[in-house]
Scaffold this active site. Structure first.
Site, mmCIF file in Angstrom:
data_model
loop_
_atom_site.group_PDB
_atom_site.id
_atom_site.type_symbol
_atom_site.label_atom_id
_atom_site.label_comp_id
_atom_site.label_asym_id
_atom_site.label_seq_id
_atom_site.Cartn_x
_atom_site.Cartn_y
_atom_site.Cartn_z
ATOM 1 N N ALA A 224 0.841 -1.204 0.000
ATOM 2 C CA ALA A 224 0.000 0.000 0.000
ATOM 3 C C ALA A 224 0.877 1.255 0.000
ATOM 4 O O ALA A 224 0.633 2.200 -0.758
ATOM 5 C CB ALA A 224 -0.929 -0.012 1.224
ATOM 6 N N CYS A 275 0.304 -7.386 -7.794
ATOM 7 C CA CYS A 275 0.128 -7.236 -6.335
ATOM 8 C C CYS A 275 -0.553 -5.960 -5.868
ATOM 9 O O CYS A 275 -1.461 -6.021 -5.031
ATOM 10 C CB CYS A 275 1.489 -7.339 -5.668
ATOM 11 N N LYS A 278 -4.505 -5.684 -6.185
ATOM 12 C CA LYS A 278 -5.146 -6.775 -5.445
ATOM 13 C C LYS A 278 -4.973 -6.565 -3.934
ATOM 14 O O LYS A 278 -5.917 -6.721 -3.166
ATOM 15 C CB LYS A 278 -4.506 -8.081 -5.914
HETATM 16 C C1 UDX Z 1 2.169 -14.926 -5.560
HETATM 17 C C2 UDX Z 1 1.304 -15.073 -4.346
HETATM 18 O O1 UDX Z 1 0.740 -16.299 -4.325
HETATM 19 C C3 UDX Z 1 0.368 -13.934 -4.215
HETATM 20 O O2 UDX Z 1 -0.455 -14.048 -3.115
HETATM 21 C C4 UDX Z 1 1.233 -12.764 -4.057
HETATM 22 O O3 UDX Z 1 0.499 -11.632 -3.765
HETATM 23 C C5 UDX Z 1 2.007 -12.580 -5.311
HETATM 24 O O4 UDX Z 1 2.746 -13.669 -5.577
HETATM 25 P P1 UDX Z 1 2.384 -15.508 -8.013
HETATM 26 O O5 UDX Z 1 3.523 -16.406 -7.655
HETATM 27 O O6 UDX Z 1 2.686 -14.252 -8.740
HETATM 28 O O7 UDX Z 1 1.553 -15.156 -6.712
HETATM 29 O O8 UDX Z 1 1.213 -16.301 -8.683
HETATM 30 P P2 UDX Z 1 1.245 -17.262 -9.906
HETATM 31 O O9 UDX Z 1 2.393 -16.945 -10.780
HETATM 32 O O10 UDX Z 1 -0.127 -17.280 -10.427
HETATM 33 O O11 UDX Z 1 1.601 -18.681 -9.214
HETATM 34 C C6 UDX Z 1 0.759 -19.427 -8.433
HETATM 35 C C7 UDX Z 1 0.946 -20.887 -8.813
HETATM 36 O O12 UDX Z 1 0.212 -21.707 -7.910
HETATM 37 C C8 UDX Z 1 0.444 -21.250 -10.217
HETATM 38 O O13 UDX Z 1 1.483 -21.835 -10.961
HETATM 39 C C9 UDX Z 1 -0.695 -22.230 -9.978
HETATM 40 O O14 UDX Z 1 -0.808 -23.230 -10.959
HETATM 41 C C10 UDX Z 1 -0.314 -22.815 -8.640
HETATM 42 N N1 UDX Z 1 -1.435 -23.405 -7.894
HETATM 43 C C11 UDX Z 1 -2.587 -22.724 -7.756
HETATM 44 C C12 UDX Z 1 -1.292 -24.676 -7.332
HETATM 45 O O15 UDX Z 1 -0.253 -25.316 -7.473
HETATM 46 N N2 UDX Z 1 -2.325 -25.185 -6.621
HETATM 47 C C13 UDX Z 1 -3.512 -24.535 -6.480
HETATM 48 O O16 UDX Z 1 -4.433 -25.047 -5.844
HETATM 49 C C14 UDX Z 1 -3.645 -23.252 -7.060
HETATM 50 C C1 UDX Z 2 5.773 -4.992 -5.914
HETATM 51 C C2 UDX Z 2 6.594 -4.654 -4.676
HETATM 52 O O1 UDX Z 2 7.631 -3.725 -5.031
HETATM 53 C C3 UDX Z 2 7.191 -5.900 -4.070
HETATM 54 O O2 UDX Z 2 7.897 -5.604 -2.871
HETATM 55 C C4 UDX Z 2 6.074 -6.878 -3.780
HETATM 56 O O3 UDX Z 2 6.596 -8.076 -3.274
HETATM 57 C C5 UDX Z 2 5.251 -7.163 -5.022
HETATM 58 O O4 UDX Z 2 4.780 -5.939 -5.578
HETATM 59 P P1 UDX Z 2 6.351 -5.541 -8.438
HETATM 60 O O5 UDX Z 2 4.884 -5.362 -8.678
HETATM 61 O O6 UDX Z 2 7.016 -6.761 -8.973
HETATM 62 O O7 UDX Z 2 6.666 -5.518 -6.872
HETATM 63 O O8 UDX Z 2 7.144 -4.291 -9.051
HETATM 64 P P2 UDX Z 2 7.416 -2.775 -8.604
HETATM 65 O O9 UDX Z 2 8.823 -2.488 -8.919
HETATM 66 O O10 UDX Z 2 6.972 -2.498 -7.231
HETATM 67 O O11 UDX Z 2 6.524 -1.953 -9.637
HETATM 68 C C6 UDX Z 2 5.117 -1.949 -9.579
HETATM 69 C C7 UDX Z 2 4.569 -0.984 -10.595
HETATM 70 O O12 UDX Z 2 4.866 0.360 -10.246
HETATM 71 C C8 UDX Z 2 5.120 -1.177 -12.007
HETATM 72 O O13 UDX Z 2 4.080 -1.023 -12.946
HETATM 73 C C9 UDX Z 2 6.133 -0.071 -12.137
HETATM 74 O O14 UDX Z 2 6.387 0.312 -13.466
HETATM 75 C C10 UDX Z 2 5.449 1.032 -11.352
HETATM 76 N N1 UDX Z 2 6.363 2.065 -10.843
HETATM 77 C C11 UDX Z 2 7.356 1.729 -9.970
HETATM 78 C C12 UDX Z 2 6.187 3.390 -11.208
HETATM 79 O O15 UDX Z 2 5.282 3.718 -11.985
HETATM 80 N N2 UDX Z 2 7.034 4.333 -10.687
HETATM 81 C C13 UDX Z 2 8.036 4.031 -9.811
HETATM 82 O O16 UDX Z 2 8.753 4.950 -9.381
HETATM 83 C C14 UDX Z 2 8.196 2.678 -9.442
#
Ligand code: UDX
Ligand code: UDX
Length: 458
Positions: A224, A275, A278
């Protein structure tokens, strides 16, 4: 070969995959198995074409796979063998029923908790790696203790703070590792076991512990705050465009105040990624559930400003291009939600592309890593869209270029060549402020940055 510990991760996604790769790499004495319900994903992890693009990931996978790192679909066996299980399944925003569009959809983690309960033949430590609503551990404990036997599960919260594109660096050199536990003798013992794993490569003073609810909440608060910072700088971009102030100069001026710091002040066409949205919506939902409406409104504003920023970007294109885009060809330079990833989840480019298509523009999308996902995101959209990896070919014959992603390669493109191949007057909308605007203007482009006065030849 016998290993000191068997570690399992359920969920081979953007978080589970790289995190386990680093644990295996840094701790050869542990056997690390990653399981997933999706066989295609597991097959990709076992191939040369990994399911996610992350700088440096290939090399480490090659060094560890088959040594002490294994990818498998055998969930039952994995659960039986493991002493520690990380749960890293996805927790998307709920799309149905109560809390639709706001609350986290917990069906996958609950299914996973029940699988763990069903197949376990010995006590285990369960680590919440996914981002969960506060007090999820309580529900998980309830499910895991719902049968009468001698098996005991200790639930820990260990949120992952890695950012995509820098995941390997973030995992190898984390600012901090957070472990939340119950403050009972069993809870503290479980916590110490997890501390021991991270101590293999993370300095002790960077491994911090807390009560389990603080840990769960901290992850939501971190995201946040990060999103709020970008929304805050973005909220001044329209102001700058109207007053001839320059958002980059403003960001530099405020960022040199050591109390504010200079990171996360890059104004943009909006933040994306799986992230931020959500997690903030989930936070808002939780606040409202606890009757905290003022707090909910405050954090909802961070998402609202972001939605507005994306809309504003499209409206700026429309107004600059004489209020009609019908039949005009626009090249989207980049589609990933940020540079150095092929991930497009919640990428602002998806929203922008759909809006431009509604205006009957023709789109040419280019990105070095994200075209496969872009095709999936825009599948079924009626309109003219093509996907071309080469940026020169993509911009050929276009009326405008709109920068969606801050890929480094875009800064060094030959814009004179690009200008020659475009329809005139040629426009550039730099949604990331990465290009040399003055130079582009001199070449002949009409340049529209974010949060700076436009440079036009009209
Ligand atoms: C993760 C976290 O789970 C999420 O809560 C956090 O905020 C961001 O990172 P991420 O790894 O990005 O999510 O998600 P995703 O790439 O969709 O991977 C989740 C995996 O879990 C998928 O490969 C899916 O197939 C698997 N899965 C899902 C299982 O193996 N079992 C299930 O019942 C559901
Ligand atoms: C974020 C958090 O940084 C990480 O700690 C958490 O675990 C998952 O969510 P991520 O979404 O992978 O990581 O990337 P991040 O670098 O945070 O960027 C998020 C979004 O903000 C992107 O669309 C990026 O382009 C944007 N961004 C980032 C800006 O527009 N301006 C900035 O100065 C930084």
């Amino acid at each position: 070969m016998t290993f000191k510990k068997n570690i399992l991760c359920i969920g081979a996604g953007y978080v589970g995959g790289p995190t386990m790769v680093i644990i295996a790499y840094r701790c050869p004495q542990y056997k690390v198995t990653v399981v997933d319900t999706n066989p295609t994903r597991i097959a990709e992890w076992n191939s040369d074409d990994l399911p996610i693009y992350e700088p440096g990931l290939d090399k480490i996978v090659k060094a560890t796979r088959g040594r002490n790192l294994f990818f498998s679909t055998e969930i039952e066996r994995g659960i039986k063998e493991a002493e520690i299980i990380f749960v890293s399944v996805n927790t998307p925003t709920k799309t149905f029923g109560a809390g639709a569009g706001m609350a986290a959809d917990l069906q996958y983690w609950e299914k996973t908790a029940r699988q763990i309960l069903k197949y376990s033949e010995s006590s285990k430590i369960i680590v919440e790696k996914s981002t969960f609503p506060v007090r999820t551990a309580f529900a998980m404990e309830r499910i895991l203790s719902s049968t009468e036997n001698d098996i005991h599960f200790d639930v820990l919260s260990n949120p992952e703070f890695l950012a995509e594109g820098t995941a390997i660096k973030d995992l190898e050199y984390p600012d901090r590792v957070l472990i939340g536990s119950r403050e009972t003798p069993r809870g503290l013992k479980a916590r110490d076991e997890l501390v021991e794993i991270y101590s293999n490569w993370v300095p002790k003073d960077r491994i911090i512990t807390s009560n389990i609810w603080s840990s769960e909440l901290s992850k939501l608060v971190a995201n946040a705050f990060l999103a709020q910072r970008i929304s805050s700088i973005n909220s001044f971009t329209a102001f700058c465009e109207k007053t001839e102030a320059d958002i980059t100069e403003v960001a530099r001026a405020i960022g040199m105040d050591s109390r504010l710091g200079n990171k996360f002040l890059n104004s943009s066409l909006g933040w994306g990624g799986s992230c931020f949205k959500k997690d903030i919506l989930n936070l808002v939902y939780l606040c409202r559930n606890y009757g905290l409406d003022k707090e909910a409104d405050y954090w909802e504003g961070v998402v609202r400003i972001n939605d507005y920023q994306k809309e504003r970007f499209v409206l700026n294109i429309l107004s600059a291009m004489f209020n009609t885009l019908a039949g005009k060809k626009i090249c989207l330079l980049g589609f990933a939600f940020k540079a150095n990833t092929g991930d497009t989840r919640e990428s602002p480019a998806i929203f922008i592309a759909k809006k431009l298509i509604e205006e009957k523009a023709e789109l040419v999308i280019t990105d070095p890593e994200a075209l496969r996902n872009a095709r999936i995101d825009l599948d079924g959209i009626e309109g003219k869209i093509s996907y071309i990896e080469d940026p020169y070919e993509a911009s050929d014959g276009c009326d405008a270029i709109a920068v969606m992603t801050e890929w480094k390669i875009y800064k060094s493109l030959d814009f004179e060549k690009i200008y020659r191949s475009m329809v005139k007057p040629a426009f550039i909308f730099d949604g990331r402020n990465i290009l040399d605007h003055k130079r582009l203007f001199e070449i002949g482009f009409n340049v529209f940055p974010i949060g700076k006065p436009p440079l036009t030849h009209f």
